[in-house]
Scaffold this active site. Structure first.
Site, short mmCIF file in Angstrom:
data_model
loop_
_atom_site.label_atom_id
_atom_site.label_comp_id
_atom_site.label_asym_id
_atom_site.label_seq_id
_atom_site.Cartn_x
_atom_site.Cartn_y
_atom_site.Cartn_z
CG ASP A 1 -3.70 -28.91 49.03
OD1 ASP A 1 -3.46 -29.02 50.26
OD2 ASP A 1 -4.83 -29.06 48.55
CB SER B 1 -10.74 -26.67 52.03
OG SER B 1 -10.02 -27.25 53.09
#
Length: 325
Positions: free
Chosen positions: A267, A168
């Site tokens: 995602d 991330s």
């Protein structure tokens, strides 16, 4: 999304200046609540399940930078040197820690499977310390590794196989550190061999793929960037966040020779990861790029559930990348 709302928190009797539901509340008095932090846990010698050992080290007193290091079980080392992975944790640049339970659990499994020495960096968090400080902290940590007298690194680490990686926001940092390595040499002639980017936090002002068109500026990735780097030149299209923005440096300048890009089907930012891979392949960069896609999973699933079948597949792919390709 209540990111710009001003309302009264009756229980605390403090006015909220800015809120990102389930993630953070920032109050008018400057205090804040991080709503998803995992508990901090101690380092351990020889984890009971994996035999992996961990310890904490200080990289810098001023600014305060530290790390948690991980070492495979002695029987797995077999008297040979193993790759070194300098890792940057996720959390939107404003929460989570190298010392938390989530990453401790994940690294015990990764290090056991991949047989690498890990230096997981504890960088300063925004908004108390806004970006770009975290990038500088992580670069300083990489330089510390290159010049380190740490016994684990000297005895077991192969400085010819030095990697950076992250999930991330940490994947965003890994990309930017690899770009910096392309223009700024590391000490002692040490070179960065490769990088892996897991579920990268990249975003931009123009939606792509499955990103929302309506309410794009109110989406969580957009709002978080404004929290962690409010003075960013170009805003969300700053090259640190949007490596595809007009004027961003070409990816052919990456200072490593191989890259693994990991994306997850559910995602929100997966299309940015695929675009990164495609752009890199067409940039003229002379290295080797690989794309690893997982179906049916969401952002950073491997950190939150590292014992799942898909997480095991991802850990094995990362291990293969660190040792081979």
């Amino acid at each position: 999304m209540e990111s710009s709302s001003r309302r009264k928190d009756v229980g605390k009797r403090k006015e909220i200046r800015m809120e990102i539901p389930t993630l953070v509340r920032v109050y008018e008095d400057g205090s804040m609540e991080r709503l998803q932090n995992s508990p901090i846990v101690a380092a351990t010698l020889e984890d009971r399940r994996t035999g992996v050992s961990s310890k904490d080290v200080v990289i810098s007193e001023e600014p305060p930078i530290s790390a948690r290091m991980y070492l495979p079980n002695e029987k797995d080392l077999k008297q040979k040197k193993v790759p070194i992975l300098v890792y940057f944790h996720g959390g939107g640049f404003f929460f989570e820690s190298a010392f938390n339970q989530l990453h401790q659990n994940y690294f015990n499994l990764l290090v056991s499977a991949a047989k690498v020495v890990v230096v997981s960096v504890e960088y300063r968090l925004a908004p108390e310390t806004p970006l770009p400080a975290a990038y500088d902290d992580c670069w300083d940590a990489l330089k510390w590794v290159a010049t380190s007298a740490d016994t684990w690194l000297l005895k077991h680490g192969d400085f010819q196989r030095l990697f950076v990686g992250g999930d991330s926001a940490g994947a965003n940092i890994a990309h930017n550190i690899a770009m910096r390595a392309g223009v700024e040499p590391l000490p002692r002639g040490v070179k960065l061999l490769g990088a892996f980017l897991s579920h990268s936090y990249f975003y931009g002002s123009v939606p792509i793929g499955s990103e929302p068109v309506r309410g794009h500026e109110q989406s969580v990735p957009y709002v978080v960037w404004g929290l962690v780097y409010p003075s960013a030149p170009g805003g969300i299209d700053n090259p640190l966040m949007n490596p595809f923005a007009c004027g961003a440096p070409s990816l052919r300048g990456l200072g490593c020779s191989k890259i693994l890009v990991c994306v997850a089907e559910r995602d929100l930012m997966k299309d940015r990861g695929v675009l990164y891979y495609d752009t890199l392949k067409n940039s003229g960069w002379p290295g080797e790029a690989y794309l690893f896609q997982v179906q049916g999973e969401d952002h950073a699933f491997h950190i939150h559930n590292p014992t799942s079948d898909n997480a095991a597949k991802m850990i094995n792919r990362i291990g293969d990348f660190l040792h081979h390709s």
